[in-house]
Design a protein around this motif. Sequence first.
Motif, PDB file in Angstrom:
ATOM      1  N   LEU A  48       0.815  -1.215   0.000  1.00 22.69           N
ATOM      2  CA  LEU A  48       0.000   0.000   0.000  1.00 22.69           C
ATOM      3  C   LEU A  48       0.851   1.267   0.000  1.00 22.69           C
ATOM      4  O   LEU A  48       0.565   2.224  -0.731  1.00 22.69           O
ATOM      5  CB  LEU A  48      -0.938  -0.003   1.211  1.00 22.69           C
ATOM      6  CG  LEU A  48      -2.067  -1.040   1.183  1.00 22.69           C
ATOM      7  CD1 LEU A  48      -2.866  -0.989   2.476  1.00 22.69           C
ATOM      8  CD2 LEU A  48      -2.988  -0.819  -0.012  1.00 22.69           C
ATOM      9  N   THR A  49       1.899   1.292   0.832  1.00 25.21           N
ATOM     10  CA  THR A  49       2.748   2.488   0.881  1.00 25.21           C
ATOM     11  C   THR A  49       3.548   2.649  -0.409  1.00 25.21           C
ATOM     12  O   THR A  49       3.717   3.768  -0.905  1.00 25.21           O
ATOM     13  CB  THR A  49       3.705   2.430   2.087  1.00 25.21           C
ATOM     14  OG1 THR A  49       4.398   1.168   2.090  1.00 25.21           O
ATOM     15  CG2 THR A  49       2.958   2.576   3.389  1.00 25.21           C
ATOM     16  N   ALA A  50       4.022   1.532  -0.986  1.00 28.76           N
ATOM     17  CA  ALA A  50       4.756   1.605  -2.259  1.00 28.76           C
ATOM     18  C   ALA A  50       3.840   2.104  -3.374  1.00 28.76           C
ATOM     19  O   ALA A  50       4.228   2.936  -4.207  1.00 28.76           O
ATOM     20  CB  ALA A  50       5.336   0.237  -2.617  1.00 28.76           C
ATOM     21  N   TYR A  91       4.849  16.218  -0.581  1.00 29.81           N
ATOM     22  CA  TYR A  91       4.935  15.873   0.838  1.00 29.81           C
ATOM     23  C   TYR A  91       4.463  14.452   1.084  1.00 29.81           C
ATOM     24  O   TYR A  91       5.126  13.663   1.766  1.00 29.81           O
ATOM     25  CB  TYR A  91       4.108  16.852   1.665  1.00 29.81           C
ATOM     26  CG  TYR A  91       3.908  16.407   3.092  1.00 29.81           C
ATOM     27  CD1 TYR A  91       4.971  16.407   3.992  1.00 29.81           C
ATOM     28  CD2 TYR A  91       2.662  15.964   3.536  1.00 29.81           C
ATOM     29  CE1 TYR A  91       4.797  15.993   5.305  1.00 29.81           C
ATOM     30  CE2 TYR A  91       2.484  15.549   4.843  1.00 29.81           C
ATOM     31  CZ  TYR A  91       3.552  15.562   5.726  1.00 29.81           C
ATOM     32  OH  TYR A  91       3.379  15.131   7.012  1.00 29.81           O
ATOM     33  N   LYS A  92       3.306  14.096   0.521  1.00 30.77           N
ATOM     34  CA  LYS A  92       2.766  12.760   0.728  1.00 30.77           C
ATOM     35  C   LYS A  92       3.635  11.693   0.064  1.00 30.77           C
ATOM     36  O   LYS A  92       3.822  10.597   0.601  1.00 30.77           O
ATOM     37  CB  LYS A  92       1.330  12.684   0.210  1.00 30.77           C
ATOM     38  CG  LYS A  92       0.338  13.457   1.068  1.00 30.77           C
ATOM     39  CD  LYS A  92      -1.092  13.268   0.602  1.00 30.77           C
ATOM     40  CE  LYS A  92      -2.055  13.987   1.543  1.00 30.77           C
ATOM     41  NZ  LYS A  92      -3.468  13.837   1.113  1.00 30.77           N
ATOM     42  N   SER A  93       4.185  12.008  -1.113  1.00 25.13           N
ATOM     43  CA  SER A  93       5.072  11.049  -1.800  1.00 25.13           C
ATOM     44  C   SER A  93       6.284  10.722  -0.934  1.00 25.13           C
ATOM     45  O   SER A  93       6.648   9.554  -0.774  1.00 25.13           O
ATOM     46  CB  SER A  93       5.524  11.618  -3.148  1.00 25.13           C
ATOM     47  OG  SER A  93       4.448  11.756  -4.027  1.00 25.13           O
ATOM     48  N   VAL A  94       6.914  11.764  -0.383  1.00 24.64           N
ATOM     49  CA  VAL A  94       8.093  11.565   0.471  1.00 24.64           C
ATOM     50  C   VAL A  94       7.703  10.813   1.737  1.00 24.64           C
ATOM     51  O   VAL A  94       8.397   9.893   2.175  1.00 24.64           O
ATOM     52  CB  VAL A  94       8.734  12.919   0.817  1.00 24.64           C
ATOM     53  CG1 VAL A  94       9.857  12.739   1.835  1.00 24.64           C
ATOM     54  CG2 VAL A  94       9.269  13.591  -0.439  1.00 24.64           C
ATOM     55  N   MET A 147       7.835   5.651   4.801  1.00 23.58           N
ATOM     56  CA  MET A 147       7.076   4.583   5.463  1.00 23.58           C
ATOM     57  C   MET A 147       7.401   3.240   4.826  1.00 23.58           C
ATOM     58  O   MET A 147       7.628   2.239   5.523  1.00 23.58           O
ATOM     59  CB  MET A 147       5.569   4.857   5.327  1.00 23.58           C
ATOM     60  CG  MET A 147       5.003   5.874   6.273  1.00 23.58           C
ATOM     61  SD  MET A 147       3.204   5.960   6.080  1.00 23.58           S
ATOM     62  CE  MET A 147       2.819   7.295   7.210  1.00 23.58           C
ATOM     63  N   PHE A 148       7.394   3.219   3.497  1.00 22.38           N
ATOM     64  CA  PHE A 148       7.696   1.995   2.746  1.00 22.38           C
ATOM     65  C   PHE A 148       9.082   1.473   3.101  1.00 22.38           C
ATOM     66  O   PHE A 148       9.259   0.280   3.398  1.00 22.38           O
ATOM     67  CB  PHE A 148       7.591   2.286   1.247  1.00 22.38           C
ATOM     68  CG  PHE A 148       8.271   1.286   0.364  1.00 22.38           C
ATOM     69  CD1 PHE A 148       7.722   0.031   0.149  1.00 22.38           C
ATOM     70  CD2 PHE A 148       9.475   1.594  -0.265  1.00 22.38           C
ATOM     71  CE1 PHE A 148       8.352  -0.897  -0.660  1.00 22.38           C
ATOM     72  CE2 PHE A 148      10.110   0.679  -1.068  1.00 22.38           C
ATOM     73  CZ  PHE A 148       9.546  -0.577  -1.273  1.00 22.38           C
TER      74      PHE A 148
END
Length: 405
Positions: free
Chosen positions: A295-297, A307-310, A315-316
């Motif tokens: 999900l994170t990937a 911001y969300k991509s980073v 997290m991944f």
Amino acid sequence: MSNSNSLRQDVILELEFLQSLGSKIFLYPFTGRSKIKMVGYFIVYVLVLCTAVQLGLTLFSYNTKDWLEIINVAPNLGVVIMTAIKYTKMQTHKALYEDIFKHFHDDVWDIVAIDSIAHQNIVKKYKQITRIINRFLFYYSIPLTIVVDSFPYLVMVYENTVHGVTDEYLYPFDGWYPFDKVKWYFVAYIWESFMTAIVVCVYCFSNMIHASCIGFICMELKILGNCLEEIISQDDVVKITKGRNVDIIHKTVLKKLKIIIVKHDFLAKRSAKLDAVLGDAMLLNYSLGAVFICLTAFTFTVVDNLYKSVRYFFMFMSLLVEIFNQCLIGQILSDHSENLTETIYYSNWLYASPEVKKIMLMLIARTQKPFKLTANGYLTMNMNTLGSICSTSFQLFNLLRTIYL
């Protein structure tokens, strides 16, 4: 002699380094803690539980269609729950950790030969490996905490200054509050920054403790292997074939073998107890790891917000590193315990007495059942398990991309 004492002192210093860090989060000394330390422990435990409840309420407060927000909260909730489990387990099994630390502080040195270059090299190698792992986790946790705590605020200031965005408020983990968190922005931000630091400290310290325990257990297994390999030396073989001091040699070999078996039995029992302690967190990691990694990937590849991509990328990476760490130490522990079988087989056991041969056969039978770390007994944590998790994650990732794109 001085070199051997120096190596022992280096190992003791590493143990004391861990003990010093543990005292900062109220986990050391493992037994006999003062009332102040116990109060500190319960305060930290309650704070972690409050954070878990807060993230749980956050997760349930989102609409099921807000899948990006759910993905944002779920891994954080998983990490906090695992932190609570690890913190609780280390308290509940404090006598085990005390026993292991005492063993490597004092008892293990009974089998380390002062004049053995091989033993000195083994101690030096595993002490260095353990030190590198501990320093990596320690120095990794500092920038990780700083980045996680400061990055949302810096991005928010940048968006406000450069792009004039004034209605976006970013937080370290964006939890639910029973009050207006925009009005009380700095209160919420300080709370989340503080709890992020606590969770990272507890999580990294528990990993350092367990990696050190496994590292030193492997060190002792290696030393035991060397002792078994040299239990009947070439000089002993010559004397036995010539019929000189045969009874004395056999008695000496039997005495050494009994000491080795006692040490091996200690390691086997402590490894089994460590497996029981780590089982819950490993089961949770295995059960949810593949899903969260997927999900994170997937999320950091499809969102168009920097911001969300980073955030999702880190997290991944953190989830992947944690699962890799658990599978790797499990593989290393199994490999070292299995290697004892080979070591016994290639020793000069043909020249041993019938009694020693019988004991060696029993020891071979015991070493063929290797030490291992498991997810509560459901599966063994090793590199095959890591491959299975990564394969499942990749399949889910491809499925999501096919559906979404």
